[in-house]
Design a protein around this motif. Sequence first.
Motif, PDB file in Angstrom:
ATOM      1  N   ALA A 111       0.830  -1.209   0.000  1.00 54.75           N
ATOM      2  CA  ALA A 111       0.000   0.000   0.000  1.00 54.75           C
ATOM      3  C   ALA A 111       0.861   1.254   0.000  1.00 54.75           C
ATOM      4  O   ALA A 111       1.929   1.297   0.631  1.00 54.75           O
ATOM      5  N   THR A 112       0.405   2.267  -0.704  1.00 57.21           N
ATOM      6  CA  THR A 112       0.950   3.613  -0.538  1.00 57.21           C
ATOM      7  C   THR A 112       0.282   4.200   0.691  1.00 57.21           C
ATOM      8  O   THR A 112      -0.952   4.232   0.779  1.00 57.21           O
ATOM      9  N   VAL A 113       1.073   4.641   1.652  1.00 56.26           N
ATOM     10  CA  VAL A 113       0.538   5.085   2.940  1.00 56.26           C
ATOM     11  C   VAL A 113       0.780   6.578   3.121  1.00 56.26           C
ATOM     12  O   VAL A 113       1.855   7.087   2.791  1.00 56.26           O
ATOM     13  N   ALA A 114      -0.230   7.271   3.661  1.00 61.75           N
ATOM     14  CA  ALA A 114      -0.098   8.691   3.987  1.00 61.75           C
ATOM     15  C   ALA A 114      -0.503   8.909   5.437  1.00 61.75           C
ATOM     16  O   ALA A 114      -1.394   8.227   5.963  1.00 61.75           O
ATOM     17  N   THR A 115       0.155   9.846   6.071  1.00 59.62           N
ATOM     18  CA  THR A 115      -0.148  10.205   7.447  1.00 59.62           C
ATOM     19  C   THR A 115       0.018  11.703   7.595  1.00 59.62           C
ATOM     20  O   THR A 115       0.226  12.415   6.606  1.00 59.62           O
ATOM     21  N   CYS A 116      -0.069  12.210   8.826  1.00 58.46           N
ATOM     22  CA  CYS A 116       0.144  13.651   9.019  1.00 58.46           C
ATOM     23  C   CYS A 116       0.732  13.923  10.385  1.00 58.46           C
ATOM     24  O   CYS A 116       0.611  13.114  11.314  1.00 58.46           O
ATOM     25  N   THR A 117       1.392  15.059  10.506  1.00 60.61           N
ATOM     26  CA  THR A 117       1.834  15.567  11.789  1.00 60.61           C
ATOM     27  C   THR A 117       0.676  16.334  12.420  1.00 60.61           C
ATOM     28  O   THR A 117      -0.416  16.424  11.851  1.00 60.61           O
ATOM     29  N   PHE A 118       0.916  16.887  13.599  1.00 58.71           N
ATOM     30  CA  PHE A 118      -0.132  17.601  14.319  1.00 58.71           C
ATOM     31  C   PHE A 118       0.246  19.069  14.501  1.00 58.71           C
ATOM     32  O   PHE A 118       1.418  19.399  14.706  1.00 58.71           O
ATOM     33  N   PRO A 119      -0.735  19.965  14.447  1.00 64.07           N
ATOM     34  CA  PRO A 119      -0.456  21.392  14.632  1.00 64.07           C
ATOM     35  C   PRO A 119      -0.197  21.724  16.092  1.00 64.07           C
ATOM     36  O   PRO A 119      -0.325  20.860  16.977  1.00 64.07           O
ATOM     37  N   ASP A 120       0.150  22.963  16.339  1.00 68.60           N
ATOM     38  CA  ASP A 120       0.421  23.454  17.694  1.00 68.60           C
ATOM     39  C   ASP A 120      -0.903  23.548  18.451  1.00 68.60           C
ATOM     40  O   ASP A 120      -1.646  24.513  18.323  1.00 68.60           O
ATOM     41  N   ILE A 121      -1.204  22.536  19.274  1.00 63.37           N
ATOM     42  CA  ILE A 121      -2.502  22.517  19.955  1.00 63.37           C
ATOM     43  C   ILE A 121      -2.605  23.615  21.007  1.00 63.37           C
ATOM     44  O   ILE A 121      -3.703  23.990  21.413  1.00 63.37           O
ATOM     45  N   GLY A 122      -1.468  24.149  21.437  1.00 64.73           N
ATOM     46  CA  GLY A 122      -1.508  25.253  22.379  1.00 64.73           C
ATOM     47  C   GLY A 122      -2.067  26.527  21.771  1.00 64.73           C
ATOM     48  O   GLY A 122      -2.593  27.386  22.487  1.00 64.73           O
ATOM     49  N   MET A 123      -1.981  26.662  20.446  1.00 58.53           N
ATOM     50  CA  MET A 123      -2.566  27.802  19.753  1.00 58.53           C
ATOM     51  C   MET A 123      -4.071  27.601  19.528  1.00 58.53           C
ATOM     52  O   MET A 123      -4.787  28.563  19.277  1.00 58.53           O
ATOM     53  N   ILE A 124      -4.518  26.362  19.598  1.00 61.45           N
ATOM     54  CA  ILE A 124      -5.932  26.051  19.379  1.00 61.45           C
ATOM     55  C   ILE A 124      -6.699  26.128  20.697  1.00 61.45           C
ATOM     56  O   ILE A 124      -7.797  26.677  20.761  1.00 61.45           O
ATOM     57  N   ALA A 125      -6.122  25.567  21.744  1.00 62.59           N
ATOM     58  CA  ALA A 125      -6.735  25.574  23.075  1.00 62.59           C
ATOM     59  C   ALA A 125      -5.661  25.960  24.087  1.00 62.59           C
ATOM     60  O   ALA A 125      -4.753  25.176  24.360  1.00 62.59           O
ATOM     61  N   PRO A 126      -5.712  27.164  24.647  1.00 57.35           N
ATOM     62  CA  PRO A 126      -4.674  27.600  25.587  1.00 57.35           C
ATOM     63  C   PRO A 126      -4.435  26.624  26.732  1.00 57.35           C
ATOM     64  O   PRO A 126      -3.305  26.500  27.216  1.00 57.35           O
ATOM     65  N   ALA A 127      -5.470  25.899  27.144  1.00 60.07           N
ATOM     66  CA  ALA A 127      -5.294  24.942  28.238  1.00 60.07           C
ATOM     67  C   ALA A 127      -4.339  23.815  27.864  1.00 60.07           C
ATOM     68  O   ALA A 127      -3.816  23.120  28.732  1.00 60.07           O
ATOM     69  N   ALA A 128      -4.108  23.637  26.569  1.00 60.47           N
ATOM     70  CA  ALA A 128      -3.237  22.552  26.098  1.00 60.47           C
ATOM     71  C   ALA A 128      -1.788  22.999  25.905  1.00 60.47           C
ATOM     72  O   ALA A 128      -0.960  22.196  25.461  1.00 60.47           O
ATOM     73  N   ARG A 129      -1.463  24.223  26.249  1.00 63.50           N
ATOM     74  CA  ARG A 129      -0.092  24.712  26.024  1.00 63.50           C
ATOM     75  C   ARG A 129       0.982  23.863  26.697  1.00 63.50           C
ATOM     76  O   ARG A 129       2.071  23.703  26.135  1.00 63.50           O
ATOM     77  N   PRO A 130       0.731  23.299  27.883  1.00 64.98           N
ATOM     78  CA  PRO A 130       1.768  22.451  28.493  1.00 64.98           C
ATOM     79  C   PRO A 130       2.117  21.202  27.668  1.00 64.98           C
ATOM     80  O   PRO A 130       3.138  20.565  27.927  1.00 64.98           O
ATOM     81  N   LEU A 131       1.286  20.872  26.677  1.00 61.43           N
ATOM     82  CA  LEU A 131       1.512  19.679  25.864  1.00 61.43           C
ATOM     83  C   LEU A 131       2.319  19.966  24.602  1.00 61.43           C
ATOM     84  O   LEU A 131       2.584  19.048  23.823  1.00 61.43           O
ATOM     85  N   ARG A 132       2.715  21.202  24.400  1.00 62.29           N
ATOM     86  CA  ARG A 132       3.398  21.558  23.157  1.00 62.29           C
ATOM     87  C   ARG A 132       4.661  20.738  22.914  1.00 62.29           C
ATOM     88  O   ARG A 132       4.930  20.297  21.802  1.00 62.29           O
ATOM     89  N   ALA A 133       5.443  20.518  23.961  1.00 63.38           N
ATOM     90  CA  ALA A 133       6.694  19.761  23.790  1.00 63.38           C
ATOM     91  C   ALA A 133       6.390  18.339  23.338  1.00 63.38           C
ATOM     92  O   ALA A 133       7.127  17.756  22.526  1.00 63.38           O
ATOM     93  N   ARG A 134       5.316  17.767  23.832  1.00 59.93           N
ATOM     94  CA  ARG A 134       4.922  16.422  23.403  1.00 59.93           C
ATOM     95  C   ARG A 134       4.567  16.404  21.918  1.00 59.93           C
ATOM     96  O   ARG A 134       4.931  15.463  21.199  1.00 59.93           O
ATOM     97  N   VAL A 135       3.865  17.435  21.469  1.00 61.05           N
ATOM     98  CA  VAL A 135       3.467  17.489  20.057  1.00 61.05           C
ATOM     99  C   VAL A 135       4.694  17.582  19.169  1.00 61.05           C
ATOM    100  O   VAL A 135       4.796  16.869  18.155  1.00 61.05           O
ATOM    101  N   VAL A 136       5.629  18.442  19.525  1.00 64.24           N
ATOM    102  CA  VAL A 136       6.855  18.584  18.733  1.00 64.24           C
ATOM    103  C   VAL A 136       7.591  17.253  18.662  1.00 64.24           C
ATOM    104  O   VAL A 136       8.047  16.822  17.596  1.00 64.24           O
TER     105      VAL A 136
END
Length: 261
Positions: A111-136
Amino acid sequence: MSDYSRYVAIGDSQTEGVGDGDDLTGLRGWADRLAEHLAAANPGLTYGNLAVRGLRTRQIRETQLDVALALRPDVATVMAGMNDLIRPSYDADAVSTDLEAMFAALTSAGATVATCTFPDIGMIAPAARPLRARVVDLNERILRLAQTYDVRVVRPDLHPVTTDPRIWAVDRLHASPLGHERIAAGMAQALGVPGFDDAWTTALPPLGRPPVLSRAINESRWLATFLAPWVARRVHGRSSADGRVAKRPALLPMTGDRSAG
């Protein structure tokens, strides 16, 4: 672009289509939209969507991978990891292991496979800012695995438009219809579908910044309406996946309407 005839999507709520339609009228979502784009270029395409909301990466691997392989896809999409990342028990190595197993199995099956990375969730929901390092860190892991297994990658993390509030549903956890449309276009570009380029990264018209008081009220409303119920489910051992099944567990022809599901 390769000729595709069997597309299978695996993942969680984003791939299921939450935020684009509802459970009464039906969910569309980026995977359905991508299937439409693929079918326009490949008449006769069949499409299955095994995604179920609320699942963590290990659960996706355990409940969806073998089913996907049995459908013999020549193109597949994998989106997973966010339901792990937002939990206190997040294990980055375990998520990487499960993603690698899915990438390896699907690509080895042809199969040809496609996926994606995730955006900066801290910019979407301020309560999620502590998770930014995990996203990176998760994004870096996805990119390394994608390079190893020749997986196509869509990069929302590189484009500011992906944190525009209009791209997100009111719960800030799922893409809005416009967001699902943009994800589908990015996947189509990654897969080489004719007519798709980087237009999905284009910024939206400027949006006026709401007054400080309005922002505070909106943030409090979001915490009470969406975050608190999510925490309550975790405390009581419940999941949004409870009682859910895949909306499209078999490969079916595209019907030609605007909802592939």
